[in-house]
Design a protein around this motif. Structure first.
Motif, PDB file in Angstrom:
ATOM      1  N   MET A   8      45.916  44.062  35.704  1.00  0.00           N
ATOM      2  CA  MET A   8      44.916  43.044  36.021  1.00  0.00           C
ATOM      3  C   MET A   8      43.823  43.650  36.914  1.00  0.00           C
ATOM      4  O   MET A   8      44.008  43.798  38.121  1.00  0.00           O
ATOM      5  CB  MET A   8      45.543  41.847  36.742  1.00  0.00           C
ATOM      6  N   PRO A   9      42.667  44.002  36.352  1.00  0.00           N
ATOM      7  CA  PRO A   9      41.536  44.434  37.180  1.00  0.00           C
ATOM      8  C   PRO A   9      40.924  43.223  37.884  1.00  0.00           C
ATOM      9  O   PRO A   9      40.880  42.134  37.308  1.00  0.00           O
ATOM     10  CB  PRO A   9      40.552  45.039  36.177  1.00  0.00           C
ATOM     11  N   VAL A  10      40.470  43.417  39.103  1.00  0.00           N
ATOM     12  CA  VAL A  10      39.894  42.313  39.869  1.00  0.00           C
ATOM     13  C   VAL A  10      38.562  42.749  40.462  1.00  0.00           C
ATOM     14  O   VAL A  10      38.480  43.791  41.127  1.00  0.00           O
ATOM     15  CB  VAL A  10      40.842  41.880  41.014  1.00  0.00           C
ATOM     16  N   PHE A  11      37.534  41.956  40.210  1.00  0.00           N
ATOM     17  CA  PHE A  11      36.240  42.188  40.854  1.00  0.00           C
ATOM     18  C   PHE A  11      35.603  40.836  41.165  1.00  0.00           C
ATOM     19  O   PHE A  11      35.207  40.106  40.267  1.00  0.00           O
ATOM     20  CB  PHE A  11      35.315  43.021  39.965  1.00  0.00           C
ATOM     21  N   ASN A  12      35.574  40.504  42.453  1.00  0.00           N
ATOM     22  CA  ASN A  12      34.983  39.239  42.914  1.00  0.00           C
ATOM     23  C   ASN A  12      35.483  38.046  42.100  1.00  0.00           C
ATOM     24  O   ASN A  12      34.711  37.276  41.542  1.00  0.00           O
ATOM     25  CB  ASN A  12      33.452  39.314  42.859  1.00  0.00           C
ATOM     26  N   ALA A  13      36.802  37.925  42.048  1.00  0.00           N
ATOM     27  CA  ALA A  13      37.435  36.922  41.173  1.00  0.00           C
ATOM     28  C   ALA A  13      38.090  35.796  41.962  1.00  0.00           C
ATOM     29  O   ALA A  13      39.004  35.133  41.453  1.00  0.00           O
ATOM     30  CB  ALA A  13      38.467  37.616  40.288  1.00  0.00           C
ATOM     31  N   GLU A  14      37.649  35.547  43.196  1.00  0.00           N
ATOM     32  CA  GLU A  14      38.349  34.609  44.069  1.00  0.00           C
ATOM     33  C   GLU A  14      38.505  33.206  43.482  1.00  0.00           C
ATOM     34  O   GLU A  14      39.494  32.527  43.735  1.00  0.00           O
ATOM     35  CB  GLU A  14      37.626  34.510  45.424  1.00  0.00           C
ATOM     36  N   ARG A  15      37.549  32.781  42.660  1.00  0.00           N
ATOM     37  CA  ARG A  15      37.570  31.403  42.182  1.00  0.00           C
ATOM     38  C   ARG A  15      38.773  31.113  41.286  1.00  0.00           C
ATOM     39  O   ARG A  15      39.347  30.021  41.346  1.00  0.00           O
ATOM     40  CB  ARG A  15      36.270  31.085  41.445  1.00  0.00           C
ATOM     41  N   ILE A  37      44.404  45.840  40.465  1.00  0.00           N
ATOM     42  CA  ILE A  37      43.483  46.851  41.000  1.00  0.00           C
ATOM     43  C   ILE A  37      42.185  46.164  41.400  1.00  0.00           C
ATOM     44  O   ILE A  37      41.457  45.625  40.565  1.00  0.00           O
ATOM     45  CB  ILE A  37      43.205  47.963  39.975  1.00  0.00           C
ATOM     46  N   ASN A  38      41.921  46.171  42.684  1.00  0.00           N
ATOM     47  CA  ASN A  38      40.707  45.578  43.244  1.00  0.00           C
ATOM     48  C   ASN A  38      39.579  46.601  43.133  1.00  0.00           C
ATOM     49  O   ASN A  38      39.602  47.646  43.780  1.00  0.00           O
ATOM     50  CB  ASN A  38      40.956  45.200  44.705  1.00  0.00           C
ATOM     51  N   ASP A  39      38.597  46.304  42.297  1.00  0.00           N
ATOM     52  CA  ASP A  39      37.519  47.257  42.035  1.00  0.00           C
ATOM     53  C   ASP A  39      36.295  46.973  42.902  1.00  0.00           C
ATOM     54  O   ASP A  39      35.205  46.705  42.418  1.00  0.00           O
ATOM     55  CB  ASP A  39      37.138  47.221  40.549  1.00  0.00           C
ATOM     56  N   ASN A  62      40.340  50.265  44.779  1.00  0.00           N
ATOM     57  CA  ASN A  62      39.387  51.362  44.597  1.00  0.00           C
ATOM     58  C   ASN A  62      38.495  51.463  45.831  1.00  0.00           C
ATOM     59  O   ASN A  62      38.071  50.444  46.375  1.00  0.00           O
ATOM     60  CB  ASN A  62      38.527  51.129  43.353  1.00  0.00           C
ATOM     61  N   GLU A  63      38.213  52.684  46.259  1.00  0.00           N
ATOM     62  CA  GLU A  63      37.375  52.873  47.448  1.00  0.00           C
ATOM     63  C   GLU A  63      35.968  52.341  47.218  1.00  0.00           C
ATOM     64  O   GLU A  63      35.291  51.927  48.149  1.00  0.00           O
ATOM     65  CB  GLU A  63      37.335  54.353  47.822  1.00  0.00           C
ATOM     66  N   GLN A  64      35.523  52.385  45.974  1.00  0.00           N
ATOM     67  CA  GLN A  64      34.236  51.809  45.606  1.00  0.00           C
ATOM     68  C   GLN A  64      34.336  51.273  44.179  1.00  0.00           C
ATOM     69  O   GLN A  64      35.293  51.575  43.469  1.00  0.00           O
ATOM     70  CB  GLN A  64      33.116  52.857  45.690  1.00  0.00           C
ATOM     71  N   ASN A  65      33.374  50.491  43.772  1.00  0.00           N
ATOM     72  CA  ASN A  65      33.388  49.932  42.429  1.00  0.00           C
ATOM     73  C   ASN A  65      33.192  51.043  41.398  1.00  0.00           C
ATOM     74  O   ASN A  65      32.192  51.758  41.431  1.00  0.00           O
ATOM     75  CB  ASN A  65      32.276  48.884  42.290  1.00  0.00           C
ATOM     76  N   ILE A  66      34.165  51.199  40.502  1.00  0.00           N
ATOM     77  CA  ILE A  66      34.084  52.249  39.478  1.00  0.00           C
ATOM     78  C   ILE A  66      33.937  51.671  38.081  1.00  0.00           C
ATOM     79  O   ILE A  66      33.819  52.418  37.117  1.00  0.00           O
ATOM     80  CB  ILE A  66      35.302  53.199  39.550  1.00  0.00           C
ATOM     81  N   GLY A  67      33.962  50.360  37.960  1.00  0.00           N
ATOM     82  CA  GLY A  67      33.759  49.724  36.662  1.00  0.00           C
ATOM     83  C   GLY A  67      35.060  49.440  35.936  1.00  0.00           C
ATOM     84  O   GLY A  67      36.116  49.994  36.249  1.00  0.00           O
ATOM     85  N   LEU A  68      34.962  48.572  34.934  1.00  0.00           N
ATOM     86  CA  LEU A  68      36.148  48.083  34.237  1.00  0.00           C
ATOM     87  C   LEU A  68      36.896  49.189  33.504  1.00  0.00           C
ATOM     88  O   LEU A  68      38.125  49.276  33.589  1.00  0.00           O
ATOM     89  CB  LEU A  68      35.752  46.980  33.252  1.00  0.00           C
ATOM     90  N   ILE A  69      36.192  50.031  32.763  1.00  0.00           N
ATOM     91  CA  ILE A  69      36.865  51.017  31.920  1.00  0.00           C
ATOM     92  C   ILE A  69      37.689  51.989  32.759  1.00  0.00           C
ATOM     93  O   ILE A  69      38.878  52.232  32.474  1.00  0.00           O
ATOM     94  CB  ILE A  69      35.850  51.781  31.049  1.00  0.00           C
ATOM     95  N   GLN A  70      37.098  52.556  33.800  1.00  0.00           N
ATOM     96  CA  GLN A  70      37.829  53.503  34.640  1.00  0.00           C
ATOM     97  C   GLN A  70      38.966  52.811  35.392  1.00  0.00           C
ATOM     98  O   GLN A  70      40.027  53.408  35.623  1.00  0.00           O
ATOM     99  CB  GLN A  70      36.877  54.200  35.613  1.00  0.00           C
ATOM    100  N   THR A  71      38.760  51.553  35.769  1.00  0.00           N
ATOM    101  CA  THR A  71      39.829  50.806  36.437  1.00  0.00           C
ATOM    102  C   THR A  71      40.995  50.563  35.477  1.00  0.00           C
ATOM    103  O   THR A  71      42.165  50.705  35.861  1.00  0.00           O
ATOM    104  CB  THR A  71      39.284  49.470  36.973  1.00  0.00           C
ATOM    105  N   LEU A  72      40.698  50.213  34.229  1.00  0.00           N
ATOM    106  CA  LEU A  72      41.753  50.027  33.244  1.00  0.00           C
ATOM    107  C   LEU A  72      42.518  51.323  33.003  1.00  0.00           C
ATOM    108  O   LEU A  72      43.756  51.333  32.935  1.00  0.00           O
ATOM    109  CB  LEU A  72      41.163  49.522  31.925  1.00  0.00           C
ATOM    110  N   ASN A  73      41.801  52.439  32.881  1.00  0.00           N
ATOM    111  CA  ASN A  73      42.464  53.722  32.652  1.00  0.00           C
ATOM    112  C   ASN A  73      43.325  54.133  33.849  1.00  0.00           C
ATOM    113  O   ASN A  73      44.413  54.705  33.680  1.00  0.00           O
ATOM    114  CB  ASN A  73      41.422  54.793  32.333  1.00  0.00           C
ATOM    115  N   LYS A  74      42.855  53.820  35.043  1.00  0.00           N
ATOM    116  CA  LYS A  74      43.667  54.063  36.242  1.00  0.00           C
ATOM    117  C   LYS A  74      44.948  53.222  36.170  1.00  0.00           C
ATOM    118  O   LYS A  74      46.045  53.704  36.482  1.00  0.00           O
ATOM    119  CB  LYS A  74      42.860  53.696  37.493  1.00  0.00           C
ATOM    120  N   GLY A  75      44.801  51.975  35.745  1.00  0.00           N
ATOM    121  CA  GLY A  75      45.958  51.099  35.616  1.00  0.00           C
ATOM    122  C   GLY A  75      46.968  51.617  34.611  1.00  0.00           C
ATOM    123  O   GLY A  75      48.180  51.543  34.838  1.00  0.00           O
ATOM    124  N   ILE A  76      46.479  52.152  33.501  1.00  0.00           N
ATOM    125  CA  ILE A  76      47.377  52.716  32.491  1.00  0.00           C
ATOM    126  C   ILE A  76      48.241  53.821  33.093  1.00  0.00           C
ATOM    127  O   ILE A  76      49.455  53.883  32.856  1.00  0.00           O
ATOM    128  CB  ILE A  76      46.568  53.239  31.281  1.00  0.00           C
TER     129      ILE A  76
END
Length: 335
Positions: A8-15, A37-39, A62-76
């Motif tokens: 589950m990638p997360v970016f400003n998803a509080e709602r 993974i908080n992006d 993530n130390e900084q926003n790296i985007g969905l694709i790299q976050t997904l690959n990190k998760g894999i």
């Protein structure tokens, strides 16, 4: 070794984040880990995640926003399970989702992945529609030649397959379409005809915010898949290839354009059939039936009813007529 890892990638998803996490915790199937993974969120997403004490949740930032694709690959890379499921931070998984999907893959070892149907909800959890996709491998293989027949956050896939096939950054905004095509070229794929996800559709969806760029990338993927059957479409042929999906299956409310190029569309569909006949990538009866069903959809949308039974590429053999009729029944449910 646990059976299932959920990314589950997360970016400003509080709602919507708490609803999404709760829908995983409340699954009837319990042998899972949830990799969050908080992006680079700057809202309260981290506080929400840290409020959970369930030890099956694994939180990374993530130390900084790296985007969905790299976050997904990190998760894999972080996944430990035999299967990997996708989950977005604004969707809601139905209680039996994982149990149903894992049972399918356990009982069908030749399949690499499965998705499902979904109910569409808005910002207030009100159901606004449904997404139904074809289920059988032979039709999904053909469908991938035209468009995406999977809902990304419904996918559950064998871990060893995904770890051999990461998301490609060259296909940003359509990275899932590219990946499913790549996997389907060497594996069987399926959809389960159950509504296993409540899929949230709102103004922040990638398909809304990046629709023009996404369409460009999809064109590249379609051309690559056509090349697999030795076809290189002209600009006009690419338009013809996509027209029935643009006019009928679009997520957006678009004006139905007048279409008069039936002879050229007939020729293009025949070209696909002939190319496939040489390479035999797709089941021919399934391919002809699929193309004929799209032709009929276009004729009906344009109120050109006399053309329905007249394409040269079609066949009146009973198996093809039967297949075409069943596809039309499915498309009627999908409408």
């Amino acid at each position: 070794m646990m059976k299932l890892s959920v990314i589950m990638p997360v970016f400003n998803a509080e709602r919507y984040l708490r609803e999404a996490i709760d829908s995983i915790i409340n699954q009837s199937y319990t042998d899972w880990e949830l990799i969050i993974i908080n992006d680079g969120s700057i809202d309260c997403s981290e506080n929400i995640i840290k409020s959970y004490t369930d030890t099956r949740l694994r939180y990374y930032k993530n130390e900084q926003n790296i985007g969905l694709i790299q976050t997904l690959n990190k998760g894999i890379d972080l996944c430990k399970g035999a299967y990997i499921a996708r989950m977005d931070a604004d969707d809601i998984a139905e209680k039996d989702r994982f149990g149903i999907q894992i049972a399918f893959l356990e009982n069908n070892k030749e399949y690499a992945l499965c998705g499902s149907d979904a109910k569409v909800i808005d910002e207030n959890n009100i159901e606004t529609g449904k997404i139904l996709n074809l289920q059988s491998n032979e039709y999904l293989q053909i469908n991938l030649l035209f468009s995406v027949p999977f809902i990304h956050p419904t996918i559950l896939i064998r871990s060893e397959v995904l770890k051999d096939n990461y998301f490609d950054t060259e296909y940003k905004h359509a990275e899932d379409y590219e990946l499913w095509c790549r996997i389907a070229n060497s594996h069987k794929v399926a959809n389960i005809g159950n509504f296993l996800l409540r899929y949230r559709w709102h103004s922040s969806n990638v398909s809304v915010t990046n629709s023009e760029k996404q369409e460009e990338i999809k064109n590249r993927i379609i051309c690559r898949e056509l090349k697999n059957i030795d076809l290189q479409p002209s600009e006009k042929e690419l338009y013809l290839h996509k027209v029935t999906f643009q006019q009928f299956d679009s997520k957006f409310s678009i004006k139905k354009e007048t279409f008069d190029d039936y002879s050229e569309l007939d020729s293009w569909f025949q070209k696909i059939i002939n190319a496939n006949r040489n390479l035999q990538k797709y089941n021919e009866a399934a391919l002809i039936s699929f193309l004929w069903s799209r032709w009929i959809v276009l004729c009906i949308s344009q109120k050109r009813y006399r053309k329905i039974l007249k394409p040269q590429f079609s066949s009146y053999k009973l198996p093809i007529l039967s297949r075409t009729f069943k596809l039309l029944l499915f498309l009627r449910k999908k409408a």
